[in-house]
Scaffold this motif. Structure first.
Motif, PDB file in Angstrom:
ATOM      1  N   ARG B   8     -26.946  74.094  89.853  1.00 49.81           N
ATOM      2  CA  ARG B   8     -26.892  75.501  89.449  1.00 49.81           C
ATOM      3  C   ARG B   8     -27.028  76.431  90.639  1.00 49.81           C
ATOM      4  O   ARG B   8     -26.278  77.374  90.771  1.00 49.81           O
ATOM      5  N   VAL B   9     -28.018  76.188  91.460  1.00 42.60           N
ATOM      6  CA  VAL B   9     -28.267  77.079  92.596  1.00 42.60           C
ATOM      7  C   VAL B   9     -27.043  77.142  93.503  1.00 42.60           C
ATOM      8  O   VAL B   9     -26.627  78.211  93.931  1.00 42.60           O
ATOM      9  N   ASN B  10     -26.433  75.978  93.726  1.00 43.57           N
ATOM     10  CA  ASN B  10     -25.303  75.946  94.641  1.00 43.57           C
ATOM     11  C   ASN B  10     -24.107  76.739  94.124  1.00 43.57           C
ATOM     12  O   ASN B  10     -23.422  77.401  94.880  1.00 43.57           O
ATOM     13  N   GLN B  11     -23.872  76.658  92.832  1.00 48.51           N
ATOM     14  CA  GLN B  11     -22.676  77.328  92.326  1.00 48.51           C
ATOM     15  C   GLN B  11     -22.958  78.776  91.939  1.00 48.51           C
ATOM     16  O   GLN B  11     -22.036  79.543  91.698  1.00 48.51           O
ATOM     17  N   GLY B  12     -24.239  79.165  91.870  1.00 49.78           N
ATOM     18  CA  GLY B  12     -24.560  80.555  91.569  1.00 49.78           C
ATOM     19  C   GLY B  12     -24.190  80.964  90.171  1.00 49.78           C
ATOM     20  O   GLY B  12     -23.679  82.051  89.956  1.00 49.78           O
ATOM     21  N   GLY B  13     -24.439  80.124  89.202  1.00 46.97           N
ATOM     22  CA  GLY B  13     -24.122  80.458  87.825  1.00 46.97           C
ATOM     23  C   GLY B  13     -23.968  79.197  87.016  1.00 46.97           C
ATOM     24  O   GLY B  13     -24.071  78.090  87.551  1.00 46.97           O
ATOM     25  N   PRO B  14     -23.717  79.312  85.715  1.00 48.05           N
ATOM     26  CA  PRO B  14     -23.597  78.129  84.871  1.00 48.05           C
ATOM     27  C   PRO B  14     -22.226  77.466  85.017  1.00 48.05           C
ATOM     28  O   PRO B  14     -21.275  78.103  85.452  1.00 48.05           O
ATOM     29  N   LYS B  15     -22.172  76.174  84.666  1.00 47.69           N
ATOM     30  CA  LYS B  15     -20.862  75.512  84.556  1.00 47.69           C
ATOM     31  C   LYS B  15     -20.258  75.778  83.194  1.00 47.69           C
ATOM     32  O   LYS B  15     -19.054  75.871  83.031  1.00 47.69           O
ATOM     33  N   CYS B  16     -21.170  75.874  82.212  1.00 45.60           N
ATOM     34  CA  CYS B  16     -20.702  76.066  80.832  1.00 45.60           C
ATOM     35  C   CYS B  16     -21.648  77.035  80.127  1.00 45.60           C
ATOM     36  O   CYS B  16     -22.868  76.918  80.250  1.00 45.60           O
ATOM     37  N   ALA B  17     -21.094  78.003  79.422  1.00 47.35           N
ATOM     38  CA  ALA B  17     -21.887  78.993  78.691  1.00 47.35           C
ATOM     39  C   ALA B  17     -21.494  78.997  77.220  1.00 47.35           C
ATOM     40  O   ALA B  17     -20.311  78.893  76.895  1.00 47.35           O
ATOM     41  N   GLY B  18     -22.490  79.107  76.348  1.00 48.42           N
ATOM     42  CA  GLY B  18     -22.231  79.190  74.911  1.00 48.42           C
ATOM     43  C   GLY B  18     -22.473  80.605  74.417  1.00 48.42           C
ATOM     44  O   GLY B  18     -23.443  81.242  74.819  1.00 48.42           O
ATOM     45  N   ILE B  19     -21.582  81.103  73.579  1.00 51.20           N
ATOM     46  CA  ILE B  19     -21.698  82.474  73.067  1.00 51.20           C
ATOM     47  C   ILE B  19     -21.703  82.437  71.547  1.00 51.20           C
ATOM     48  O   ILE B  19     -20.784  81.877  70.942  1.00 51.20           O
ATOM     49  N   VAL B  20     -22.710  83.060  70.936  1.00 51.33           N
ATOM     50  CA  VAL B  20     -22.783  83.139  69.480  1.00 51.33           C
ATOM     51  C   VAL B  20     -22.468  84.566  69.071  1.00 51.33           C
ATOM     52  O   VAL B  20     -23.264  85.474  69.325  1.00 51.33           O
ATOM     53  N   GLY B  21     -21.317  84.777  68.472  1.00 57.45           N
ATOM     54  CA  GLY B  21     -20.926  86.118  68.053  1.00 57.45           C
ATOM     55  C   GLY B  21     -20.033  86.778  69.089  1.00 57.45           C
ATOM     56  O   GLY B  21     -20.473  87.068  70.193  1.00 57.45           O
ATOM     57  N   LEU B  22     -18.763  87.013  68.737  1.00 53.59           N
ATOM     58  CA  LEU B  22     -17.807  87.556  69.709  1.00 53.59           C
ATOM     59  C   LEU B  22     -17.466  89.022  69.401  1.00 53.59           C
ATOM     60  O   LEU B  22     -16.316  89.385  69.212  1.00 53.59           O
ATOM     61  N   GLY B  23     -18.510  89.850  69.321  1.00 48.88           N
ATOM     62  CA  GLY B  23     -18.287  91.292  69.180  1.00 48.88           C
ATOM     63  C   GLY B  23     -18.122  91.898  70.561  1.00 48.88           C
ATOM     64  O   GLY B  23     -17.699  91.219  71.504  1.00 48.88           O
ATOM     65  N   LEU B  24     -18.476  93.181  70.676  1.00 47.41           N
ATOM     66  CA  LEU B  24     -18.352  93.855  71.977  1.00 47.41           C
ATOM     67  C   LEU B  24     -19.166  93.143  73.060  1.00 47.41           C
ATOM     68  O   LEU B  24     -18.653  92.871  74.155  1.00 47.41           O
ATOM     69  N   ILE B  25     -20.422  92.835  72.737  1.00 47.15           N
ATOM     70  CA  ILE B  25     -21.323  92.253  73.734  1.00 47.15           C
ATOM     71  C   ILE B  25     -20.987  90.778  73.988  1.00 47.15           C
ATOM     72  O   ILE B  25     -20.790  90.361  75.141  1.00 47.15           O
TER      73      ILE B  25
END
Lengths: 304, 304
Positions: B8-25
């Motif tokens: 994580r530290v090396n890439q500066g972010g996640p490899k995979c992200a999960g999102i619940v709810g695809l509204g504006l935010i």
């Protein structure tokens, strides 16, 4: 009823403009006119301001001797200051005016309330024989003073005009003259209304906004909100910073209309407070939906 | 206390992200992550939204089987929806988490009130064994829905974080993880607070602003103000247009703090109304000067 002077129509603006009071508004008129090549005469009680303005903007002092050179005179001081200047210079204005030929300077003010200024100014104009049209340029910043004035302050801004109660032909002539004389400032839109209607509406659109913004920051929570402020807070409190002396004079001059708006808002806010205390989400949602519906309808209207 | 995973530290972010709810935010999180090359899994109850998001943004469905692939899971629905999703997926989250090594997805929410969501989420996380940090991205627009979401919505925006009541070392570790995991979104500033303090402040900076704006347009004068609206009116009423269902739920969840703010503002406004009715210009000027002084002091503070 005379005809529009050809010289004016051909050049699309005045040859000479007089400015009374070189604050944010008067200074911006002076700079805008000067930039357009119009000769500017001005008067301000502050000698330092007069000196600063004399560098490239103001060509000379506006007084009883010189006001006859002006095609337009812009009163850009507080309400009482405008009336005092008119009373002191009413005779000189009349001497410079030929009401047979409709020749002479057209005087406008720039005050944010129109009732108190227009009533006395129309009276003086009628008694002495000169031309006055009430005006409210809908522009400004949270800053005041000549140092903040800008030649482009009025570019695209609305100008609200209040003509005197004269016959329709003269009224149209005077309104046309003013539009012609302010052309170098680049106003975006002209409205014509009565002083009473103007003051009723301005209590809502401008004075109430300043009162609400100014009251908003008085919450004790304002002292601990760092890092939590989104755009809504910034917008709501932008005009909390204001000139208390100027605004209190304007607001007292429009006291009934503004008190009506404040009381109406207090009542409206009370409904949300009750809904919250009752944990009545359906009622709260209805209150919010009502405001949302009104706002969308207003935005739709102004888009057309 | 484990160490931050090197990957994580090396890439500066996640490899995979999960999102619940695809509204504006949620949509903006999804687009921001996808644009940064992060694999995005998502879930939304609306099939059409899922289909739209599958075109270039969302790589697959977020569910019990896939949530273990995520380094961060962002709950971007209404308060009740966030809690329901957590309750339904608590066991799968626990199965994907190794509390010895501090490995597994970090779950954050994005709800504008923190008390109601954090209380239950911290409880579920403690009971089942997974990681949750409350979060409130201070960004948004007057529009809602996936169609208005933007990859750059959070660029420069503040992110307020509410950590669970764990020992300081784990707390710092979790906060560091979240900062690392949201790096692709470009937040401008991080604050750490408690849920109670957040909700008290947000009632003032955001919810009160929406209530006032929404109530403002209910004056009968709103119907006749065409051509008279200056910037102050536009600013005061910008957020009158809002999502009544979402805001009523947020406001009821923060009812006491918001009712306090509304009542405080009502009292403050009452003083201006009295000054006007009494034609007391000195008192009115004092009231305006007080708000002006507070506003200037707040602006000075936030400038430092």
């Amino acid at each position: 009823m005379g005809t529009v002077r050809n010289a004016r129509v051909n050049q699309g603006g005045p040859k000479c403009a007089g400015i009374v009071g070189l604050g944010l508004i008067g200074g911006s008129f002076a700079r805008g006119y000067a930039q357009a090549g119009v000769r500017v005469l001005a008067w301000d009680p502050d000698d330092d301001v007069m000196t600063a303005a004399s560098m490239g903007t103001v060509a000379g002092e506006l007084n009883d001797e010189t006001l006859g050179e002006c095609d337009i005179i812009v009163l850009a001081c507080y309400p009482k200051g405008c009336i005092e200047w008119l009373e002191e210079h009413a005779q000189a204005l009349a001497d410079a005016t030929d009401t047979e030929a409709i020749m002479g300077p057209v005087v406008i003010d720039t005050v944010g309330v129109k009732g108190i200024v227009c009533e006395r100014a129309f009276e003086l104009a009628r008694e002495h024989g000169f031309y006055f049209v009430g005006a409210h340029p809908m522009a400004g910043t949270q800053f005041s003073g000549y140092a903040h004035s800008r030649a482009d302050l009025f570019q695209g801004a609305p100008l609200v005009l209040v003509p005197p109660a004269v016959d329709d032909a003269l009224k149209l002539e005077l309104l046309g003259q003013v539009r012609e004389m302010v052309r170098p400032l680049g106003f975006g839109k002209f409205s014509v209304t009565t002083a009473a209607e103007h003051d009723r509406v301005i209590a809502f659109t401008s004075q109430l906004a300043h009162v609400v913004s100014n009251a908003y920051v008085k919450s004790p929570t304002a002292q601990v909100h760092h890092g939590f402020s989104a755009g809504s807070y910034r917008d709501l409190t932008r005009v909390a910073h204001l000139n208390p002396q100027m605004w209190s004079e304007l607001m007292i001059d429009d006291a009934d209309a503004l008190a009506f708006e404040i009381d109406h808002l207090i009542d409206a806010l009370g409904a949300y407070s009750h809904a919250l205390k009752d944990r009545d989400q359906r009622y709260l949602e209805n209150l919010l939906a009502e405001g949302d519906r009104i706002k969308r309808a207003l935005d739709d209207e102004s888009a057309h």
